[in-house]
Structure formats: C-alpha cells, structure tokens
Scaffold this motif. Structure first.
Motif, PDB file in Angstrom:
ATOM      1  N   LEU A 145      11.571   2.043  -5.947  1.00  0.00           N
ATOM      2  CA  LEU A 145      11.894   1.316  -4.402  1.00  0.00           C
ATOM      3  C   LEU A 145      13.280   0.856  -4.368  1.00  0.00           C
ATOM      4  CD1 LEU A 145       8.612  -0.931  -4.116  1.00  0.00           C
ATOM      5  CD2 LEU A 145       9.126   1.183  -3.043  1.00  0.00           C
ATOM      6  N   GLN A 146      13.958   0.853  -5.561  1.00  0.00           N
ATOM      7  CA  GLN A 146      15.397   0.470  -5.805  1.00  0.00           C
ATOM      8  C   GLN A 146      15.503  -1.105  -5.159  1.00  0.00           C
ATOM      9  OE1 GLN A 146      17.770   3.414  -3.686  1.00  0.00           O
ATOM     10  NE2 GLN A 146      18.353   4.053  -5.799  1.00  0.00           N
ATOM     11  N   ASP A 147      14.412  -1.982  -5.836  1.00  0.00           N
ATOM     12  CA  ASP A 147      14.024  -3.162  -5.264  1.00  0.00           C
ATOM     13  C   ASP A 147      13.689  -4.050  -6.358  1.00  0.00           C
ATOM     14  OD1 ASP A 147      13.538  -5.636  -4.199  1.00  0.00           O
ATOM     15  OD2 ASP A 147      12.006  -5.195  -2.930  1.00  0.00           O
ATOM     16  N   PRO A 148      14.656  -4.839  -7.033  1.00  0.00           N
ATOM     17  CA  PRO A 148      14.518  -5.507  -8.290  1.00  0.00           C
ATOM     18  C   PRO A 148      13.477  -6.801  -8.059  1.00  0.00           C
ATOM     19  CG  PRO A 148      16.906  -5.791  -7.815  1.00  0.00           C
ATOM     20  CD  PRO A 148      16.067  -4.918  -6.793  1.00  0.00           C
ATOM     21  N   SER A 149      13.195  -7.114  -6.838  1.00  0.00           N
ATOM     22  CA  SER A 149      12.394  -8.043  -6.433  1.00  0.00           C
ATOM     23  C   SER A 149      10.857  -7.776  -6.097  1.00  0.00           C
ATOM     24  CB  SER A 149      12.975  -8.888  -5.223  1.00  0.00           C
ATOM     25  OG  SER A 149      12.769  -8.275  -3.983  1.00  0.00           O
ATOM     26  N   PHE A 150      10.658  -6.525  -6.084  1.00  0.00           N
ATOM     27  CA  PHE A 150       9.187  -6.155  -6.021  1.00  0.00           C
ATOM     28  C   PHE A 150       8.142  -6.756  -6.888  1.00  0.00           C
ATOM     29  CE2 PHE A 150       5.892  -3.397  -7.154  1.00  0.00           C
ATOM     30  CZ  PHE A 150       5.018  -3.254  -5.871  1.00  0.00           C
ATOM     31  N   ALA A 151       7.091  -7.301  -6.477  1.00  0.00           N
ATOM     32  CA  ALA A 151       6.246  -8.044  -7.111  1.00  0.00           C
ATOM     33  C   ALA A 151       5.091  -7.454  -6.958  1.00  0.00           C
ATOM     34  CB  ALA A 151       6.374  -9.430  -7.148  1.00  0.00           C
ATOM     35  N   VAL A 186       0.976  -1.265   0.004  1.00  0.00           N
ATOM     36  CA  VAL A 186      -0.013  -0.263  -0.023  1.00  0.00           C
ATOM     37  C   VAL A 186       0.910   1.201   0.064  1.00  0.00           C
ATOM     38  CG1 VAL A 186      -1.657   1.238   1.463  1.00  0.00           C
ATOM     39  CG2 VAL A 186      -1.924  -1.042   1.077  1.00  0.00           C
ATOM     40  N   THR A 187       2.041   1.388   0.727  1.00  0.00           N
ATOM     41  CA  THR A 187       3.057   2.442   0.850  1.00  0.00           C
ATOM     42  C   THR A 187       3.428   2.536  -0.475  1.00  0.00           C
ATOM     43  OG1 THR A 187       3.041   1.698   3.035  1.00  0.00           O
ATOM     44  CG2 THR A 187       4.759   3.419   2.114  1.00  0.00           C
ATOM     45  N   ALA A 188       4.048   1.635  -0.923  1.00  0.00           N
ATOM     46  CA  ALA A 188       4.613   1.650  -2.460  1.00  0.00           C
ATOM     47  C   ALA A 188       3.689   2.400  -3.435  1.00  0.00           C
ATOM     48  CB  ALA A 188       4.997   0.245  -2.951  1.00  0.00           C
ATOM     49  N   LEU A 189       2.414   1.899  -3.411  1.00  0.00           N
ATOM     50  CA  LEU A 189       1.248   2.464  -4.462  1.00  0.00           C
ATOM     51  C   LEU A 189       1.273   3.984  -4.254  1.00  0.00           C
ATOM     52  CD1 LEU A 189      -1.417   0.025  -4.631  1.00  0.00           C
ATOM     53  CD2 LEU A 189       0.023   0.438  -6.479  1.00  0.00           C
ATOM     54  N   PHE A 228       4.282  19.008 -23.754  1.00  0.00           N
ATOM     55  CA  PHE A 228       4.428  17.591 -23.087  1.00  0.00           C
ATOM     56  C   PHE A 228       4.649  18.170 -21.499  1.00  0.00           C
ATOM     57  CE2 PHE A 228       5.871  16.344 -27.339  1.00  0.00           C
ATOM     58  CZ  PHE A 228       5.281  15.070 -27.261  1.00  0.00           C
ATOM     59  N   GLU A 229       4.160  17.132 -20.729  1.00  0.00           N
ATOM     60  CA  GLU A 229       4.023  17.592 -19.396  1.00  0.00           C
ATOM     61  C   GLU A 229       4.707  16.409 -18.424  1.00  0.00           C
ATOM     62  OE1 GLU A 229       0.246  19.568 -18.356  1.00  0.00           O
ATOM     63  OE2 GLU A 229       0.111  17.865 -16.997  1.00  0.00           O
ATOM     64  N   ASN A 230       5.428  16.510 -17.410  1.00  0.00           N
ATOM     65  CA  ASN A 230       5.888  15.464 -16.167  1.00  0.00           C
ATOM     66  C   ASN A 230       4.299  14.649 -15.794  1.00  0.00           C
ATOM     67  OD1 ASN A 230       8.371  15.394 -16.197  1.00  0.00           O
ATOM     68  ND2 ASN A 230       8.512  17.265 -15.104  1.00  0.00           N
ATOM     69  N   ILE A 231       4.627  13.503 -15.240  1.00  0.00           N
ATOM     70  CA  ILE A 231       3.452  12.943 -14.802  1.00  0.00           C
ATOM     71  C   ILE A 231       3.783  11.859 -13.612  1.00  0.00           C
ATOM     72  CG2 ILE A 231       3.602  10.998 -16.449  1.00  0.00           C
ATOM     73  CD1 ILE A 231       0.227  11.381 -16.285  1.00  0.00           C
ATOM     74  N   THR A 232       3.319  11.633 -12.762  1.00  0.00           N
ATOM     75  CA  THR A 232       3.632  10.810 -11.651  1.00  0.00           C
ATOM     76  C   THR A 232       3.607   9.293 -12.066  1.00  0.00           C
ATOM     77  OG1 THR A 232       1.668  10.310 -10.542  1.00  0.00           O
ATOM     78  CG2 THR A 232       2.750  12.040  -9.774  1.00  0.00           C
ATOM     79  N   ILE A 233       4.339   8.543 -11.409  1.00  0.00           N
ATOM     80  CA  ILE A 233       4.543   6.918 -11.855  1.00  0.00           C
ATOM     81  C   ILE A 233       3.075   6.297 -12.081  1.00  0.00           C
ATOM     82  CG2 ILE A 233       5.271   4.778 -11.143  1.00  0.00           C
ATOM     83  CD1 ILE A 233       7.813   6.045 -10.314  1.00  0.00           C
ATOM     84  N   TYR A 234       2.321   6.538 -10.889  1.00  0.00           N
ATOM     85  CA  TYR A 234       1.003   5.841 -10.974  1.00  0.00           C
ATOM     86  C   TYR A 234       0.088   6.565 -11.979  1.00  0.00           C
ATOM     87  CZ  TYR A 234      -2.941   3.094  -9.793  1.00  0.00           C
ATOM     88  OH  TYR A 234      -3.850   1.916  -9.901  1.00  0.00           O
ATOM     89  N   ASN A 235       0.149   7.911 -11.962  1.00  0.00           N
ATOM     90  CA  ASN A 235      -0.705   8.493 -12.924  1.00  0.00           C
ATOM     91  C   ASN A 235      -0.418   8.196 -14.389  1.00  0.00           C
ATOM     92  OD1 ASN A 235      -2.237   9.568 -10.953  1.00  0.00           O
ATOM     93  ND2 ASN A 235      -1.521  11.638 -11.119  1.00  0.00           N
ATOM     94  N   TYR A 236       0.745   7.960 -14.513  1.00  0.00           N
ATOM     95  CA  TYR A 236       1.252   7.435 -15.748  1.00  0.00           C
ATOM     96  C   TYR A 236       0.474   6.168 -16.385  1.00  0.00           C
ATOM     97  CZ  TYR A 236       3.877   5.853 -20.015  1.00  0.00           C
ATOM     98  OH  TYR A 236       4.482   5.556 -21.173  1.00  0.00           O
ATOM     99  N   PHE A 237       0.508   5.291 -15.249  1.00  0.00           N
ATOM    100  CA  PHE A 237      -0.199   4.128 -15.395  1.00  0.00           C
ATOM    101  C   PHE A 237      -1.745   4.507 -15.850  1.00  0.00           C
ATOM    102  CE2 PHE A 237      -2.710   0.547 -13.283  1.00  0.00           C
ATOM    103  CZ  PHE A 237      -1.927  -0.719 -13.858  1.00  0.00           C
ATOM    104  N   VAL A 238      -2.219   5.351 -15.239  1.00  0.00           N
ATOM    105  CA  VAL A 238      -3.810   5.458 -15.371  1.00  0.00           C
ATOM    106  C   VAL A 238      -3.811   6.089 -16.978  1.00  0.00           C
ATOM    107  CG1 VAL A 238      -5.721   7.062 -14.778  1.00  0.00           C
ATOM    108  CG2 VAL A 238      -4.181   5.936 -12.901  1.00  0.00           C
ATOM    109  N   TRP A 239      -2.991   7.186 -17.332  1.00  0.00           N
ATOM    110  CA  TRP A 239      -2.925   7.781 -18.462  1.00  0.00           C
ATOM    111  C   TRP A 239      -2.759   7.022 -19.771  1.00  0.00           C
ATOM    112  CZ3 TRP A 239      -0.058   8.785 -22.716  1.00  0.00           C
ATOM    113  CH2 TRP A 239      -0.242   9.881 -23.601  1.00  0.00           C
ATOM    114  N   THR A 240      -1.927   5.949 -19.664  1.00  0.00           N
ATOM    115  CA  THR A 240      -1.709   5.240 -20.647  1.00  0.00           C
ATOM    116  C   THR A 240      -3.086   4.372 -21.192  1.00  0.00           C
ATOM    117  OG1 THR A 240      -0.735   3.666 -19.093  1.00  0.00           O
ATOM    118  CG2 THR A 240       0.918   4.695 -20.538  1.00  0.00           C
ATOM    119  N   HIS A 241      -3.640   4.052 -20.082  1.00  0.00           N
ATOM    120  CA  HIS A 241      -5.097   3.243 -20.146  1.00  0.00           C
ATOM    121  C   HIS A 241      -5.891   4.105 -20.995  1.00  0.00           C
ATOM    122  CE1 HIS A 241      -8.569   1.017 -19.090  1.00  0.00           C
ATOM    123  NE2 HIS A 241      -7.935  -0.018 -19.083  1.00  0.00           N
TER     124      HIS A 241
END
Ligand SMILES: O=C(O)c1cc2cc(O)c(O)cc2[nH]1
Length: 505
Positions: free
Chosen positions: A212-218, A118-121, A152-165
C-alpha cells in the motif's frame, strides 16, 4: 520462505543467502555502506521434547540449516534479508524516524476504514509477493528431476501468509508408502504458539504496508470474547455475511465469496511427499455456531475468560505442550480452561474461536485461508501483549530446552526468513515492536498476597489508632488528677466526679 535472489541453482548450492539491498556486486547485505554483513547462522542445538522421535527426517529441523547456513546480520536499525529495510517501529532512509502503529477494534472502524481494510486484504490476495518464493518440493527433490531446476514458485502476499502457516503445521513425510508423522507442529501446542503467530502477523502487516506504500497501515482485531453464538464481524461490510443459499458459504455481496483456498490437497502432501503451492481450489467454507455435533463449540468465549486467563501467572509449564496445566500459553491457546487448569475435553479462547467458525477457519492446515484468521489472531496477540505488560516476565521464563521441536527459546521460527527466534517476539510490542493495541482490559483484581498485605496494614493501623486513643485517655486522666481539671471528659463524668469530690469534702 526464501528471497527470490537466493533460490537460484548457485544460491542453493552455496548455502549462502546474502543479497545486496542495492543489487550491486561485492555488497553482500549492504556491507559497502555499513548496513550489515554475511555471517553463519546459529541454529538451536538444544534438545527438544519427546513428542518428535524422527530426528534427521524433516527439513524444518534446526531451521533453516537444511537450505542455507549463511545469512545477513544487520547493523543498527537496519533489518531484512538484505539489510535493506528498517527495524519494526522505525522508518525513513536511515531508519531513524519512529513510526508507531495502532491496531484497533475492527467493529469500531468507520465505514471508510472498514472498506479500506477489506480492499487491502483483497489486493494482498491478488498481488505477487515482491521478494519471496516458496519451495514446492522437500529439500531432497528441490533441485528438480534433472538436478538443475530449483523447485520454487511465486506466491501472492496473502497466500504466502496461508502457506507459512500450512508449512509450519504439516506432517513429517517419512517415505513412500509410510504414514506421515502428524505429532509435530512448529507453531501450535507449545510456547512458540504466541511468538510464532505474533511474527506471522507482523510479516503480513509489513508486506501490506509495502504493498500500500503506507507505513502506518495497521491490522485491526476482532474481540471474539463476546459470548453468544453470533459472529458479529460476519457482515458484508467486514468479513462477509452468511450466504442465503448455502449455510456453509459466504454471501456473494462480500468480496471474500470470490476467494479460493490453497493447501487443500493434504492427501497428496502426506502420501506423495509434495508441498502445497499457490494453486487455488475451492471457496472458503464457514458456518459460525453451526457444528451441531459439538455443542461446546457453538458459542464464542466469554469476556470473563479473558480476565481469567490474564491472571494465570506462569508463562508455560512442563511439558510445554497442549497438556500443560496452569500455563498462560496453553490457556490463551485454548487447551486449558480459562482459569488455567488443563482438561482434555476443554476448548477455550483461541481454539474455541477457530472451532466456532466451523469450516475452513477451523482446520489448522487451512485456517488462514479465511481472513477472519487475521483478526482472531490480532486479538490473541493483544491478550498476549497485555499479559506481558502485567507480568513483566524475564526472558528466562521461556524454556530454552525440552519444549516440542520448534518451540525452544532460541529456535528459528519455521519457515520465516531471515531467521528470527521465538525469544525475539517475547517482548512487549509498544516498546520493542512498534505497534500497540487500542483495547480496554478488565482491571486486574488483587492477588492473594496483595489481599493479605492490605489486611495486615489495615490491622496495624487499627491497633495504632486504638493504642493512640487509649494513651490519650490515660494521659488525660493522669493530667486531670495532677491538675484537678478534666478537659477530655464529658458532662456526666464531670458531675459524677464533682459529686464524689463534694461528698469527700
Ligand atoms: O481443535 C482445535 O482445538 C483447533 C482447531 C484449530 C484450527 C486452527 O487453525 C488453529 O490454529 C488451531 C486450532 N485448534
């Protein structure tokens, strides 16, 4: 959609997007260290289906040619827009160390793991994407009012996920005063549904690993096929309970009650030809099982629905659309009954889970704003992966032409960068994409062919046993006549035989 380095006036005018991974001159795509080279983009030229009649009017046609016609082609295990990173499933400086991640059932995570997810999201919702910027105008206006100011505009990581959809499902703008064309969807209602959403999740997962600098995050998954009318993940330790004050809102004990959605101004996009940007507006709305006008979407899919859909043998069937029958893709997407037959009134599996949420998560242009989207789609992807494992299809079963626009096998999925085709996601995940699901599936029952084969083998065995037994009896009798002994006969027969032999004597 495009790397920050490429959306400059010079980059856009050149049509070339081939940055150096080390930010140095004369090193396009890391060519100086053999990582890759800058090449022309192959965009799908095969015919699309009849659903889209406006060729030439939409920036997403033959993606991404309207914007860029040259990109990086990476060597070996390198990948990324500048060949600066490793292919899925590999890590390390030379991209030669395997890394396998496991997506798990969110309900089975420990309290600490739930909290971390939840914190990562939430961190992804607030962190500006380090590499990518989004266009806020269609191509014809993208150089700005003065022709020199890229829009063009900056966008946050999660909002980019929303925007692409949002960008993949948005209507085709046909000009001022004209109604926009809504019969187009680059990520739903076609074979690309499963491949597009697979890449969509991989991209978020990778962006979060970097953050997160964590390649094992799933990313975990939500097994939504539990039947009933309760959203089991709608609790404050996970995706947020229902608010006590408002049926349509998330409890203030959940971090997600603070989230605001993007891409709500559809009226503007459709009438003015503008594009959604990173502007956040209203809170997430969610009222699970609360759609009183549609009782059919007040219950979640049943476990048996998953078992049934995994048995649909054919990946997709003409017209490769939301009307396809006996198509695994249309069944998991949820326009067909779980057994595969198309029925226009049915909503099942993935679609049913969306509609059950009854709010932000049930509207295609908004749905990823509700983070339940992530977990709903990892489960959908898990079913797709299990289907790939069981049916081991050849790549040729994925249509190369006449699918709805965006859905042909060789089409670059809109609006991802660098270009990635549907075909590249039509592979089993553990072997090819570096992730797997920890999930239990209903055992595959025998097929009709298997039942017939088993019955024939059983019949042959019975015939062989009877034949062998008969042969033994006949041989024994002949032997006893020859030798005057009855080694295989019971007492009764012996006495009868003895009597006979006595009377003859
Ligand atoms: O009406 C449907 O079947 C429906 C709604 C909805 C929302 C969404 O975000 C999807 O991705 C699919 C979908 N289908």
């Amino acid at each position: 959609q495009f790397p920050r380095e490429c959306v400059t006036l010079e980059g856009l005018r050149s049509g070339q997007c081939c940055p150096s991974p080390f930010g140095v001159a004369n090193d396009a795509c890391g060519s100086a260290t053999g990582r890759g080279q800058c090449i022309s983009i192959a965009a799908d030229a095969s015919p699309h289906g009849p659903q889209y009649p406006h060729d030439g009017r939409d920036d997403r046609e033959r993606w991404p040619i309207r914007y860029f016609n040259r990109t990086c082609q990476c060597n070996g295990n390198f990948t990324g827009y500048d060949c600066g990173r490793c292919m899925h499933g590999l890590t390390g400086l030379n991209c030669d160390q395997p890394v396998a991640i496991v997506r798990r059932n969110v309900m089975q995570l420990s309290a600490d793991q739930k909290r971390a997810f939840v914190t990562a999201l939430d961190q992804a919702k607030r962190t500006v994407h380090p590499d990518i910027m989004i266009a806020t105008r269609r191509y014809q206006d993208v150089f700005g009012p003065d022709g020199n100011t890229p829009q063009f505009e900056n966008i946050t990581i999660y909002n980019y996920f929303v925007w692409t959809h949002y960008y993949s499902v948005s209507k085709t703008f046909l000009g001022d005063g004209q109604p926009s064309f809504g019969g187009v969807d680059f990520s739903h209602e076609g074979p690309g549904f499963v491949t597009w959403h697979r890449f969509h999740l991989l991209q978020l997962e990778r962006d979060m690993q970097d953050m997160l600098q964590d390649p094992s995050f799933a990313l975990p998954y939500w097994n939504f096929a539990i039947g009933g009318s309760t959203c089991d993940i709608c609790t404050d330790d996970l995706l947020g309970a229902r608010s006590n004050l408002n049926m349509n809102s998330i409890s203030t004990n959940s971090i997600f009650s603070n989230w605001r959605v993007i891409c709500e101004s559809v009226e503007d996009y459709d009438t003015l030809g503008t594009i959604c940007n990173n502007t956040e507006t209203t809170p997430i709305r969610r009222n699970p099982a609360g759609n009183v006008a549609r009782p059919m979407v007040q219950r979640l899919p049943e476990p048996q629905d998953v078992a049934d859909c995994l048995q649909v043998n054919t990946f997709d069937t003409p017209p490769y659309y939301s009307t396809s029958s006996e198509s695994f893709r249309n069944t998991i997407e949820g326009y067909s009954a779980p057994q595969g037959n198309y029925d226009p009134v049915v909503r099942s599996l993935h679609n049913l889970a969306h509609l059950f949420l009854n709010g932000t998560g049930g509207q295609t242009h908004l749905s990823p704003n509700d983070p339940i989207f992530v977990l709903l789609h990892t489960f959908t992807d898990a079913i797709f992966d299990e289907w790939l494992r069981r049916h081991a299809p050849d790549s040729a079963v994925y249509p190369s032409e006449n699918a709805p626009i965006g859905h042909n096998r060789g089409y670059n999925m809109v609006p991802f960068w660098p270009p990635v085709t549907n075909a590249e996601m039509f592979l089993t995940a553990p072997e090819n994409l570096g992730y797997s699901y920890e999930a239990e599936w209903p055992a595959a029952p025998f097929t009709l062919t298997e039942i017939i084969t088993i019955a024939m083998v059983a019949a042959l065995v019975i015939v062989a046993v009877i034949f062998a037994a008969t042969t033994c009896v006949v041989r024994a009798r002949s032997y006893s006549k020859l030798e005057g002994r009855q080694p295989l006969l019971g007492e009764q027969y012996q006495r009868y035989d003895d009597d006979k032999s006595q009377s003859v004597v």
